[in-house]
Design a protein around this motif. Structure first.
Motif, mmCIF file in Angstrom:
data_model
loop_
_atom_site.group_PDB
_atom_site.id
_atom_site.type_symbol
_atom_site.label_atom_id
_atom_site.label_comp_id
_atom_site.label_asym_id
_atom_site.label_seq_id
_atom_site.Cartn_x
_atom_site.Cartn_y
_atom_site.Cartn_z
ATOM 1 N N ILE A 32 -16.081 13.950 -7.773
ATOM 2 C CA ILE A 32 -16.154 15.129 -6.254
ATOM 3 C C ILE A 32 -15.099 14.302 -5.273
ATOM 4 O O ILE A 32 -15.250 13.177 -4.606
ATOM 5 C CB ILE A 32 -16.985 15.006 -5.370
ATOM 6 N N LYS A 42 -21.645 21.075 -13.517
ATOM 7 C CA LYS A 42 -20.326 20.999 -12.484
ATOM 8 C C LYS A 42 -21.324 22.476 -11.539
ATOM 9 O O LYS A 42 -20.802 22.428 -10.497
ATOM 10 C CB LYS A 42 -19.230 22.289 -12.618
ATOM 11 N N THR A 43 -22.180 22.793 -12.030
ATOM 12 C CA THR A 43 -22.348 24.159 -10.631
ATOM 13 C C THR A 43 -22.665 23.906 -9.942
ATOM 14 O O THR A 43 -23.483 23.729 -8.496
ATOM 15 C CB THR A 43 -23.380 25.106 -11.585
ATOM 16 N N GLU A 66 -21.229 20.845 -6.907
ATOM 17 C CA GLU A 66 -20.380 22.496 -6.651
ATOM 18 C C GLU A 66 -21.310 22.479 -5.629
ATOM 19 O O GLU A 66 -21.270 22.945 -3.967
ATOM 20 C CB GLU A 66 -19.739 23.318 -7.097
ATOM 21 N N THR A 67 -22.753 23.161 -6.098
ATOM 22 C CA THR A 67 -23.751 23.556 -4.695
ATOM 23 C C THR A 67 -24.006 22.428 -3.844
ATOM 24 O O THR A 67 -24.724 23.016 -2.796
ATOM 25 C CB THR A 67 -25.681 24.191 -5.833
ATOM 26 N N CYS A 71 -21.889 19.831 -2.977
ATOM 27 C CA CYS A 71 -21.189 19.923 -1.641
ATOM 28 C C CYS A 71 -21.251 21.041 -0.795
ATOM 29 O O CYS A 71 -20.745 20.907 0.176
ATOM 30 C CB CYS A 71 -19.725 20.451 -2.853
ATOM 31 N N GLN A 72 -21.218 22.175 -1.203
ATOM 32 C CA GLN A 72 -21.730 23.500 -0.582
ATOM 33 C C GLN A 72 -22.410 23.322 0.300
ATOM 34 O O GLN A 72 -22.614 23.703 2.147
ATOM 35 C CB GLN A 72 -21.922 24.670 -1.393
ATOM 36 N N GLN A 122 -17.764 22.741 4.846
ATOM 37 C CA GLN A 122 -15.919 24.009 4.349
ATOM 38 C C GLN A 122 -16.268 24.194 5.698
ATOM 39 O O GLN A 122 -14.738 25.041 5.224
ATOM 40 C CB GLN A 122 -17.524 25.241 3.690
ATOM 41 N N SER A 171 -12.304 21.051 2.171
ATOM 42 C CA SER A 171 -11.878 21.365 1.341
ATOM 43 C C SER A 171 -12.628 20.604 0.103
ATOM 44 O O SER A 171 -12.254 19.275 0.295
ATOM 45 C CB SER A 171 -11.223 21.774 -0.142
ATOM 46 N N GLU A 209 -12.731 20.002 -4.552
ATOM 47 C CA GLU A 209 -12.465 19.423 -5.872
ATOM 48 C C GLU A 209 -13.710 19.009 -6.563
ATOM 49 O O GLU A 209 -13.998 17.426 -6.118
ATOM 50 C CB GLU A 209 -11.117 18.935 -6.000
ATOM 51 N N VAL A 210 -13.993 19.588 -7.837
ATOM 52 C CA VAL A 210 -15.383 19.003 -8.521
ATOM 53 C C VAL A 210 -14.434 18.560 -10.160
ATOM 54 O O VAL A 210 -14.361 19.424 -10.216
ATOM 55 C CB VAL A 210 -16.248 19.235 -8.745
ATOM 56 N N SER A 211 -14.907 17.555 -10.641
ATOM 57 C CA SER A 211 -14.919 17.392 -12.458
ATOM 58 C C SER A 211 -15.822 16.759 -13.102
ATOM 59 O O SER A 211 -16.183 15.756 -12.042
ATOM 60 C CB SER A 211 -13.019 16.053 -12.252
#
Length: 81
Positions: free
Chosen positions: A7, A57-58, A61-62, A64-65, A71, A75, A77-79
């Motif tokens: 991330i 990935k989901t 992302e959760t 991160c949010q 936010q 910003s 970015e997830v890989s």
């Protein structure tokens, strides 16, 4: 299965990055004048147990949010590896 989420969290381009400005000044003081912009962010690595790369990935992302990125100012970015 275990997945690694990489991330990258960066300040939004529209916002001032004081840490980046300080590094930029330091580089100029060292005689490194070819650098025209510095943005400082953070790199986070998560080991995630999930059934698939999409699920991992989901989950990343959760995270991160809800916790890892502001936010309003950042910003992300997830890989998945």
């Amino acid at each position: 299965m275990t997945f690694t989420a990489h991330i990258n969290v960066m300040p939004l381009k529209e916002l001032l990055d004081p840490q980046g400005k300080a590094v930029m000044g330091g580089l100029k003081n060292l005689g490194i004048s070819q650098v025209h912009d510095v943005r400082i962010g953070k790199h986070i690595t998560l080991q995630i147990e999930a059934a698939s790369a999409e699920e991992a990935k989901t989950l990343a992302e959760t995270a991160c949010q809800k916790l890892l990125a502001n936010q309003v100012m950042e910003s992300f970015e997830v890989s998945i590896a």
